[in-house]
Structure formats: C-alpha cells, structure tokens
Design a protein around this motif. Structure first.
Motif, PDB file in Angstrom:
ATOM      1  N   ARG A   1       0.054  -1.686   7.137  1.00 18.99           N
ATOM      2  CA  ARG A   1      -1.025  -1.005   7.612  1.00 18.99           C
ATOM      3  C   ARG A   1      -2.289  -1.623   7.642  1.00 18.99           C
ATOM      4  O   ARG A   1      -2.961  -2.690   6.895  1.00 18.99           O
TER       5      ARG A   1
ATOM      6  N   ASP B   1      -8.326   0.024   6.883  1.00 21.42           N
ATOM      7  CA  ASP B   1      -7.141  -0.340   6.183  1.00 21.42           C
ATOM      8  C   ASP B   1      -7.951  -1.178   5.467  1.00 21.42           C
ATOM      9  O   ASP B   1      -8.045  -1.381   4.249  1.00 21.42           O
TER      10      ASP B   1
ATOM     11  N   LEU C   1       0.721  -0.904  -0.095  1.00 15.01           N
ATOM     12  CA  LEU C   1       0.044   0.117   0.118  1.00 15.01           C
ATOM     13  C   LEU C   1       0.729   1.272   0.091  1.00 15.01           C
ATOM     14  O   LEU C   1       0.303   2.316  -0.698  1.00 15.01           O
TER      15      LEU C   1
ATOM     16  N   TYR D   1      -5.743  -9.911   2.575  1.00 14.89           N
ATOM     17  CA  TYR D   1      -4.743  -8.489   3.243  1.00 14.89           C
ATOM     18  C   TYR D   1      -3.745  -9.746   3.771  1.00 14.89           C
ATOM     19  O   TYR D   1      -3.974 -10.134   4.952  1.00 14.89           O
TER      20      TYR D   1
ATOM     21  N   ARG E   1     -11.104  -0.815   3.580  1.00 16.59           N
ATOM     22  CA  ARG E   1     -11.007   0.004   2.164  1.00 16.59           C
ATOM     23  C   ARG E   1     -10.177  -0.984   1.312  1.00 16.59           C
ATOM     24  O   ARG E   1     -10.809  -0.597   0.059  1.00 16.59           O
TER      25      ARG E   1
END
Length: 224
Positions: A81, A86, A52, A98, A89
C-alpha cells in the motif's frame, strides 16, 4: 540489535528472517496483528518491520497501539500500500520509514542499518576505538592492517559495546540484544564470545574489560 518482523506472507517472512539473522540481528517473527501487539507488549525491540495488511488487526492499528503505550522502537512500514495517503497516515502515527513492495533487498538492509543507528542515537557512520573502526553502514570492522573478520554474533556484541564505550553493558542487555525468543544464550556462552572478542581486539589497542558480576565494557581510552 533486536528486530520484530510482522509479515503475513510466510515465504517472504521466512526469507527476510533468514537475511536479517545472517546479518547478525536477533529476529522474532509473527504473522498477524494480535501476535505483534502481544509480543511488543511483552518484549523490547530496537526495530519493528511492520506490514500493513495483517489478519485480525492491521499494521496501522498495531503502530497506533505501540505509540499509545510509549513504545519508542523504530518502525519501518513494509507494504504494497504505497499511496501518498497511506504514507502520510503511517508517518503521522509514528512510523520512521516506509518501504513499498516489491523492494530491493539491499535497500531494505541499508534502511534497517540507518534506522538502528538513529535508534542508538548515533550520527556518525563509523566508530573508532584504538586501531579498530566499526563501519555502521556496511557492518564491517577494519584495522590499519585491513579487515577484521568477525562471526556474526561477535560482530553484534562488538557493535553493542562500541555504541556504549566506557559504559558497562550487563549480561541481561547482551542476552536481550543478541537473542530472539527461539534462541538462548547462557552465561558460559556469553563469556566465550567475550573471551574470543577480547583476544581479537587486544592486538589493536582495544581493551574489553569485565565488571565482575555485572557485565562488560570497552575502555574509553584506546588501549587503556
């Protein structure tokens, strides 16, 4: 399977690239957002591993641009993050997974395999043709006599063919799936890989055929 790694930490990017290449994946690595956007627009990938915190254009902007142009590559966000905000999103923008830093390498590899299976539309953890079983989790090959050890590129070719049993896989698809931009694969090299793989599979009831002038395929019927 072809992967784009987008990571601005150069030592980490180098280590991850080496790890993925050793596992038989074709990997293109870039270190900033604009380069990721340019490469993603020009080339097709099965998976994008996306940091990111990138220079010039952050990872969420890269992801947003991917989905806006209907790029359906699987996306794993890899970042320090890790707040719930986060994660939400990223997932809302179309990420498939993730993973926060620091991470365990074995977990990263497992998540990569899982995403690529899903991307190929496969629900089974293993594929069997004849007496040959390809374990998509461990990325190892077995027969009733034991393990069938294959070099990384032959294993990648077998995976490509097994996930498309009965369908012709063109030479262009083989090149695109098995090579990065820094690599090359001539027609002669493809023929050599196919020839070696055919010899390894034949004793186990698997027939690898040539669709002359088009590509290669594995018979649906074991040993047919």
């Amino acid at each position: 399977m072809r992967i784009m790694l987008v990571e601005d930490d150069l030592p980490l990017a180098e280590a991850l690239t080496a790890l993925l290449v050793q596992s038989g994946y074709a990997v293109d690595t870039v270190h900033d957002g604009p380069s990721a956007e340019a490469l993603g627009t020009a080339e097709r990938f099965d998976l994008v591993i996306l940091d990111l915190n990138l220079p010039e254009m952050d990872g969420l902007a890269v992801l947003r641009a991917m989905r806006a142009r209907s790029d359906d590559a699987a996306v794993m966000i890899l970042t320090a993050r890790g707040t719930p905000e986060d994660r939400v999103r990223g997932l809302n923008l179309g990420a498939d997974d993730y993973l926060t830093k620091p991470f365990d390498v074995a977990e990263l590899e497992a998540r990569v395999r899982s995403l690529l299976r899903r991307q190929a539309g496969l629900r089974a953890a293993a594929l069997t043709v004849g007496d040959v079983t390809l374990d998509l989790v461990s990325r190892r090959c077995f027969t009733s006599a034991g393990a069938l050890d294959l070099p990384a590129r032959e294993l990648a070719l077998l995976e490509l063919l097994f996930t498309r049993v009965g369908k012709v896989v063109s030479k262009e698809t083989i090149v695109q799936s098995l090579t990065s931009l820094d690599d090359s694969l001539s027609d002669n090299a493809i023929e050599q890989y196919v020839s070696r793989l055919r010899r390894r599979l034949a004793p186990h009831g698997v027939t690898l055929r040539t669709a002359r002038g088009i590509g290669y395929y594995i018979d649906k019927a074991p040993g047919g």
